[in-house]
Write an enzyme that holds these catalytic residues in place. Structure first.
Site, mmCIF file in Angstrom:
data_model
loop_
_atom_site.group_PDB
_atom_site.id
_atom_site.type_symbol
_atom_site.label_atom_id
_atom_site.label_comp_id
_atom_site.label_asym_id
_atom_site.label_seq_id
_atom_site.Cartn_x
_atom_site.Cartn_y
_atom_site.Cartn_z
ATOM 1 N N GLU D 31 0.833 -1.202 0.000
ATOM 2 C CA GLU D 31 0.000 0.000 0.000
ATOM 3 C C GLU D 31 0.868 1.252 0.000
ATOM 4 O O GLU D 31 1.831 1.342 0.757
ATOM 5 C CB GLU D 31 -0.911 -0.015 1.249
ATOM 6 C CG GLU D 31 -1.937 -1.132 1.181
ATOM 7 C CD GLU D 31 -2.473 -1.569 2.548
ATOM 8 O OE1 GLU D 31 -2.366 -0.802 3.515
ATOM 9 O OE2 GLU D 31 -2.983 -2.707 2.646
ATOM 10 N N SER D 63 -5.594 -4.598 0.803
ATOM 11 C CA SER D 63 -5.988 -5.998 0.640
ATOM 12 C C SER D 63 -4.831 -6.851 1.139
ATOM 13 O O SER D 63 -4.111 -7.463 0.351
ATOM 14 C CB SER D 63 -6.247 -6.309 -0.842
ATOM 15 O OG SER D 63 -7.267 -5.519 -1.384
ATOM 16 N N GLU D 64 -4.649 -6.877 2.446
ATOM 17 C CA GLU D 64 -3.480 -7.566 3.005
ATOM 18 C C GLU D 64 -3.413 -9.029 2.590
ATOM 19 O O GLU D 64 -2.341 -9.541 2.290
ATOM 20 C CB GLU D 64 -3.466 -7.469 4.534
ATOM 21 C CG GLU D 64 -2.879 -6.172 5.070
ATOM 22 C CD GLU D 64 -3.780 -4.971 4.883
ATOM 23 O OE1 GLU D 64 -4.986 -5.164 4.586
ATOM 24 O OE2 GLU D 64 -3.304 -3.839 5.034
ATOM 25 N N ALA D 88 4.049 -5.004 11.349
ATOM 26 C CA ALA D 88 3.748 -6.369 11.780
ATOM 27 C C ALA D 88 2.309 -6.477 12.277
ATOM 28 O O ALA D 88 1.683 -7.531 12.173
ATOM 29 C CB ALA D 88 4.715 -6.799 12.879
ATOM 30 N N ASP D 89 1.794 -5.375 12.799
ATOM 31 C CA ASP D 89 0.410 -5.359 13.284
ATOM 32 C C ASP D 89 -0.563 -5.650 12.145
ATOM 33 O O ASP D 89 -1.552 -6.350 12.327
ATOM 34 C CB ASP D 89 0.090 -3.989 13.886
ATOM 35 C CG ASP D 89 1.181 -3.510 14.836
ATOM 36 O OD1 ASP D 89 0.950 -3.511 16.042
ATOM 37 O OD2 ASP D 89 2.273 -3.140 14.356
ATOM 38 N N HIS D 133 -0.186 -0.567 16.841
ATOM 39 C CA HIS D 133 0.846 -0.094 15.908
ATOM 40 C C HIS D 133 2.245 -0.216 16.499
ATOM 41 O O HIS D 133 3.158 0.491 16.082
ATOM 42 C CB HIS D 133 0.602 1.369 15.515
ATOM 43 C CG HIS D 133 -0.529 1.574 14.555
ATOM 44 N ND1 HIS D 133 -1.850 1.379 14.908
ATOM 45 C CD2 HIS D 133 -0.561 1.940 13.245
ATOM 46 C CE1 HIS D 133 -2.624 1.634 13.861
ATOM 47 N NE2 HIS D 133 -1.873 1.969 12.853
HETATM 48 C C1 LIG Z 1 -5.412 -3.609 7.915
HETATM 49 C C2 LIG Z 1 -4.736 -2.288 7.808
HETATM 50 N N1 LIG Z 1 -3.997 -2.018 6.716
HETATM 51 C C3 LIG Z 1 -3.368 -0.833 6.603
HETATM 52 C C4 LIG Z 1 -3.475 0.130 7.554
HETATM 53 C C5 LIG Z 1 -2.763 1.484 7.402
HETATM 54 N N2 LIG Z 1 -3.750 2.524 7.047
HETATM 55 C C6 LIG Z 1 -4.340 3.265 8.010
HETATM 56 S S1 LIG Z 1 -5.516 4.298 7.399
HETATM 57 C C7 LIG Z 1 -5.204 3.791 5.813
HETATM 58 C C8 LIG Z 1 -6.007 4.355 4.681
HETATM 59 C C9 LIG Z 1 -7.484 4.149 4.877
HETATM 60 O O1 LIG Z 1 -8.219 4.680 3.813
HETATM 61 P P1 LIG Z 1 -9.793 4.781 3.900
HETATM 62 O O2 LIG Z 1 -10.385 3.472 4.232
HETATM 63 O O3 LIG Z 1 -10.268 5.398 2.623
HETATM 64 O O4 LIG Z 1 -10.096 5.732 5.116
HETATM 65 P P2 LIG Z 1 -9.689 7.283 5.257
HETATM 66 O O5 LIG Z 1 -8.358 7.325 5.902
HETATM 67 O O6 LIG Z 1 -9.690 7.875 3.904
HETATM 68 O O7 LIG Z 1 -10.744 7.857 6.136
HETATM 69 C C10 LIG Z 1 -4.196 2.829 5.788
HETATM 70 C C11 LIG Z 1 -3.703 2.174 4.564
HETATM 71 C C12 LIG Z 1 -4.239 -0.197 8.692
HETATM 72 N N3 LIG Z 1 -4.393 0.656 9.707
HETATM 73 N N4 LIG Z 1 -4.860 -1.395 8.779
#
Ligand SMILES: Cc1ncc(C[n+]2csc(CCOP(=O)(O)OP(=O)(O)O)c2C)c(N)n1
Ligand SMILES: Cc1ncc(C[n+]2csc(CCOP(=O)(O)OP(=O)(O)O)c2C)c(N)n1
Ligand SMILES: [Mg+2]
Ligand SMILES: [Mg+2]
Lengths: 333, 331, 333, 331
Positions: D31, D63-64, D88-89, D133
């Site tokens: 990502e 999409s982990e 890792a989380d 985290h």
């Molecule tokens: C399972 C997981 N993967 C990645 C992350 C890191 N991460 C935190 S917020 C985010 C983006 C989220 O996007 P969206 O769902 O559109 O919500 P928004 O931040 O735009 O409100 C990512 C990739 C996470 N917290 N959890």
């Protein structure tokens, strides 16, 4: 694309009949082996669903990849894996497809592009899109096909994979084998909405319904959409309706089934439907009978060979783990 | 109160049914729970749907993330779910919901919520189960703050522990052994008989050596004790039952007496739970040890399919005996 | 259902205006606190998206549950959590919503049905369907709302949860906040097909599009579908289009954004749109100004109180882990 | 060849870029990889998309499962992916694909396939990261047959290890420390400088005590050594770098010399990797030990947010020193 008016068309279907019969024979004789206590683990049979794997793989090349699931015997045979090596694998013998390390649920034959059955539902999908990505990166002219059960369409990775395939425009075919059951559960009851085709379409993926017990129908559509994928048409989805005639797994007594259901579905099973058509289209009953006989003979011989084959040395348990750290596997003394 | 003979699968089923009768907030969810012979061949839920209905015996889609996640949400929202992931191998599909949510919610929300749920995840080598149906992952969850981990060895453990697991407000990972589902044992029919989580059972008293183990290995260790006895070694056999918390009092007492400790585990030895027990005993009981702690466990390889390899891989009674004798040769 | 011709309708919208302004003030002042080094972790701001959480929660009862994600400040305030306790949580102080244990990403207030923000994407969805199942089992007359970002609609648990909600006919509302970004990625590029509404519909779930920056429009549709859910209509899906005006996280410099995009979207932000409407509909500018002033004052006071509050004792780190095994936490000596 | 100062994040980036130049089959997915300042603030992929294009620096959806699963499929199908799960989380969302597939494919298919992939999953407490985290999960993967696990402490480790990880045919879990992304260090600019996986580095020679650690704790242990030195204790500091396989030769040699071992780990101590090292050393070096092996690690609690609690939770230099001194009191 299949030309079903061409003069060699019945011969093409006869080839598929042979494959289907080989699969059927394999499953029946594997069951005998299981009942005789020769199989270390359990088996998931493909009986009644042979037309799907057969007709799809008939349209694939050796260099194409398939990824299968726990019900993988039919996919493997259709893709060209050797039934004798497979039978040896079931019996855990030397010469098994995975050298006896894997068993029924981990049959693979990389030499024919069969990248493996799988014991964890839906993982073939995520690996399948990755394999397709590798083909693109390596600039190889080949495609990937992933087989997935109807019950598995409720696991998250199914959706992730469809989305993934679309955004990277991968050369991949998803084949959903809808045999109406997931283990002992009727999938209808745990699957919301119109079903797999609608779900695929929600990602903008072209999706098709097919009678999975009609080998000619599956062949026709598979031929069309696989050509389409080869020509850069992107991912496609095929939803094949069928029925799981046997229990979920070799131990299954099927107590959950409505009475008469199995019998009713036997009437619709693909092999006799195909035989009927062949006979109506110029193939002699004798030819059908000899096809059947040679299929069963081939598999019986395979079982004999598997029984005769030696067990691998137990110490092979320590082989093929990894390259690094081999000194520290902690072998039992 | 009397003792009844039943399989471990039936013992858990009885325990669950008793708790469901006692408390209408207890319910179960998982794949193939509602059908006779569903899912596994052990009939762990046979007949329960008839008594409790489909709102409390919930047959789910194949959606491991949601089975686990929904159980967490339902626990937080005032019910006591028992989520069955069927095998620890499939439990790997729901590690996030268990470890990131169930284990942490009470803590990260400052005690506002409790997560009273039980996750059933069977462990152990199943004959011919191969790499993806024979794994034992208890060490991961022991390493995870917020989780309780139990692993019954007998039918009586199985019933008593499922009941205690359901009653505690902590999330409990309940790890049955697939090979023991059909093993029979004596079980109390008194619904008030519980087994305290955190309390080990001494299966055999002994004076020369302590063998600590759990799940199926406790039964093999007991067999080993018989053989060792005939060779003049008196082994004390401790069935941990609860892996986190584990019963340090009982083990310290035993090791103080015997001066020798062997940990027998079916899971991969490297970084397995045996390592923790070994390290802990070194740290806390070093003065009592006549020789250093030994471990036995699986090699660090996936589980092979073919019988000779599977036998090579397995921790067996013979191997436990052999290892036990090592504690009596030069340290 | 909302009656937007009723005489108290502007007053209703003014209430929402107050909530939105409180959220905006909270986010702006939290950013100041972050920049001043007062916040131990990082924050995800809801600026520009306030109308969604506000209008949805305006239609919820205290006994209803919401589950939020990493961008949860707005949802919490809208559901009735105390901003001062939230600010204390951000600063890790005594009196914080989670006693300082959680911080921004783990704000929860169970007393008002706010079951928690969440640091792992999509987990609120699976927990949400379970919470709804609990309500049904307990026979409680309440519903669950789950907020989910557009980027998160590509995670598998999203789909599993929609399917699950449908097959058990749960009283649940899914609100997808489409702010066009997932962190630094434009979600359009990684999301195949027509989008979230089509995906929900593939499960047979009623799904609606709404302008998420128009608090009145969100209110109207939320009111309708929440009533519907309360009346046993089953799960519903609301797709609210909006824009994330700030960076993804407090550290984000937004180098990936096309120039001018943020500025263009500022013009469409929900609070001034709402103010314009209110003024056109009989609310005086003075009232708007005093609303603004009191919101900012409330939050400034909250920050002052948070700054003044003591830090918790470090030893509280060992509290609220679990009941069993507390003797063996391994406290540092 | 010369040494250049750069951050660890940049060091990994350089290492990855060099390998991508060398081998067109190497690619990365995850990502937010394609954007400046994407995902984390450490810019681990800054500029790579310009050089290598979007087929080799692949920005994925959230999409982990598929990030991990696709990496496995692509590895099996002849490429060498580097999958970044960022922390890792979040890696917990893809345990199944890593453990059930990547780790087992070669084995369960009887050696027909290899899975040459690298999974980046950052570990460690990040200031204010709280429960979801800041986790360190290396012990899980060390316990998993088929996986290699590495954890760099310095920028030089970071570059050398990512290169070796990419070149090996085994699946490697590459665990950076979030707190070290921006830490600077000296790094070789020679593309042929690799660090052998399985080889520890002795950061400081010493004679009285061996401290074994990895990742950020190796740096704190080095600080501890300074202080201990001033108190007359000569500590040998070993930075493991590779956790599986770990460099037993180097550690056995060191402990044979010093007779005292402390394992310092940032992860939860209970059932952490330190337990394995402790148990192993007891088993193999008991005769050389002047006192039993000590461990230091995090308490078995989730990671708290508020600073005083976070500080209470952390393994610090002061705590390492204190623990180290324990090895010099009785027994
Ligand atoms: C399972 C997981 N993967 C990645 C992350 C890191 N991460 C935190 S917020 C985010 C983006 C989220 O996007 P969206 O769902 O559109 O919500 P928004 O931040 O735009 O409100 C990512 C990739 C996470 N917290 N959890
Ligand atoms: C992730 C996971 N969950 C559960 C199982 C147990 N299981 C094996 S096959 C099966 C049913 C699969 O149904 P379907 O996808 O329809 O395939 P079919 O067996 O009908 O071919 C289940 C639940 C598993 N192997 N993996
Ligand atoms: Mg099926
Ligand atoms: Mg977004």
């Amino acid at each position: 694309m299949t030309n079903n008016t061409a003069s060699n068309y019945p011969a093409r279907i006869l080839e598929m009949y042979k494959t289907m019969t080989l699969i059927r024979a394999f499953e029946e004789i594997a069951e005998e082996a299981f009942d005789a206590g020769l199989v270390n683990g359990s088996i998931h049979q493909y009986i009644g669903e042979e037309a799907i794997g057969t007709a799809v793989c008939a349209n694939l090349r050796k260099t194409d990849f398939i990824l299968s699931n726990h019900r993988g015997h039919g996919h493997a045979i259709a893709k060209g894996a050797n039934p004798e090596a497979m039978m040896k694998e079931l019996l855990g013998k030397v010469g098994g497809t995975s050298g006896g390390k894997g068993g029924s649920m981990h049959i693979a034959d990389f030499s024919v592009g069969m990248l493996g059955a799988n014991g964890v539902l839906a993982d073939g999908l995520t690996m399948g899109v990755g394999a397709a990505q590798a083909l693109v990166l390596r600039n190889v002219d080949a495609i990937v096909t992933v087989f997935v059960g109807d019950g598995t369409t409720n696991r998250g990775p199914f959706y992730e994979s469809l989305n993934w395939a679309m955004i990277y425009e991968l050369p991949i075919l998803f084949v959903c084998e809808n045999n109406t059951y997931a283990s002992s559960t009727s999938t209808r009851k745990v699957t919301a909405g119109p079903g797999p085709v609608a779900r695929a379409e929600a990602f903008g993926m072209p999706a098709y319904d097919v009678d999975g017990n009609d080998v000619r129908e599956v062949d026709e559509i598979a031929s069309k959409i696989i050509t389409n994928i080869r020509n850069g048409g992107g991912p496609q989805f095929l939803h094949a309706k069928t029925y799981r005639i046997k229990g979920h797994v070799s131990r299954d007594k099927m107590l959950y089934r409505p009475e008469g259901e199995t019998e009713a579905n036997w009437k619709n099973e693909p092999i006799s439907r195909c035989a009927d058509w062949l006979i109506k289209n110029g193939i002699s009953e004798a030819e059908i009978n000899s096809t059947n006989a040679s299929a069963y003979k081939e598999i019986r011989d395979a079982l004999e060979a598997a029984i005769a084959a030696p067990f691998p040395d137990g110490k092979l348990a320590y082989k093929d783990v990894q390259d690094l750290g081999n000194r520290y596997l902690g072998e039992h003394s | 109160m009397s003792m009844i003979t039943m399989t471990q699968a039936a013992a858990v089923r009885e325990g669950l049914a008793e708790e469901m009768r006692r408390d209408p907030l207890v319910w179960a969810l998982g794949e193939d729970l509602s059908t006779a012979h569903g899912g596994t061949s052990a009939d762990q839920y046979l007949g329960l749907i008839d008594e409790f209905g489909d709102k409390r015996i919930v047959n789910t889609p194949i959606s491991e993330n949601t089975i686990m996640g929904a159980a967490v949400g339902a626990a937080v929202a005032g019910t006591r779910p028992v989520a069955d992931l069927r095998m620890a191998d499939f439990g790997m599909c729901a590690v996030d919901e268990l470890v990131n949510q169930a284990a942490k919610i009470r803590y990260m929300f400052g005690g506002q919520a409790r997560v009273p749920l039980v996750v059933r995840q069977a462990i152990g080598v199943r004959k011919g189960g191969a790499a993806q149906h024979s794994q034992s992952t208890e060490a991961w969850y022991i390493h995870t703050p917020g989780l309780v981990v139990v692993a019954p060895a007998t039918a009586s453990d199985a019933k008593g522990l499922i009941k205690s697991a359901i009653r505690t407000d902590d999330p409990v990972v309940y790890m049955e052994h697939k090979d023991l589902w059909l093993a029979e044992g004596q079980v109390s029919d008194n619904p008030n008989d519980l087994i305290d989580i955190g309390k080990a059972s001494i299966m055999r008293q002994g004076s020369d050596l302590t063998i600590v183990s759990w799940s199926k290995m406790a039964l093999l260790s007991l067999q080993a004790a018989d053989q060792l006895k005939s060779e003049g070694i008196s082994a004390e056999i401790i069935n941990l039952r609860s892996l986190w918390p584990w019963d340090k009092d009982t083990i310290y007492k035993s090791v103080s007496k015997t001066g020798r400790l062997l940990v027998a585990q079916e899971s991969v030895q490297v970084a397995g739970f045996g390592a923790e027990i070994s390290a802990d005993i070194s740290e806390n009981l070093n003065h009592s040890l006549k020789t250093y702690v030994r471990r036995i466990g699986a090699p660090r390889t996936p589980v092979p399919y073919s019988e000779p390899m599977e036998n090579e891989y397995r921790v067996t009674t013979t191997r436990i005996i052999k290892k036990a004798k090592e504690l009596f040769s030069a340290p």
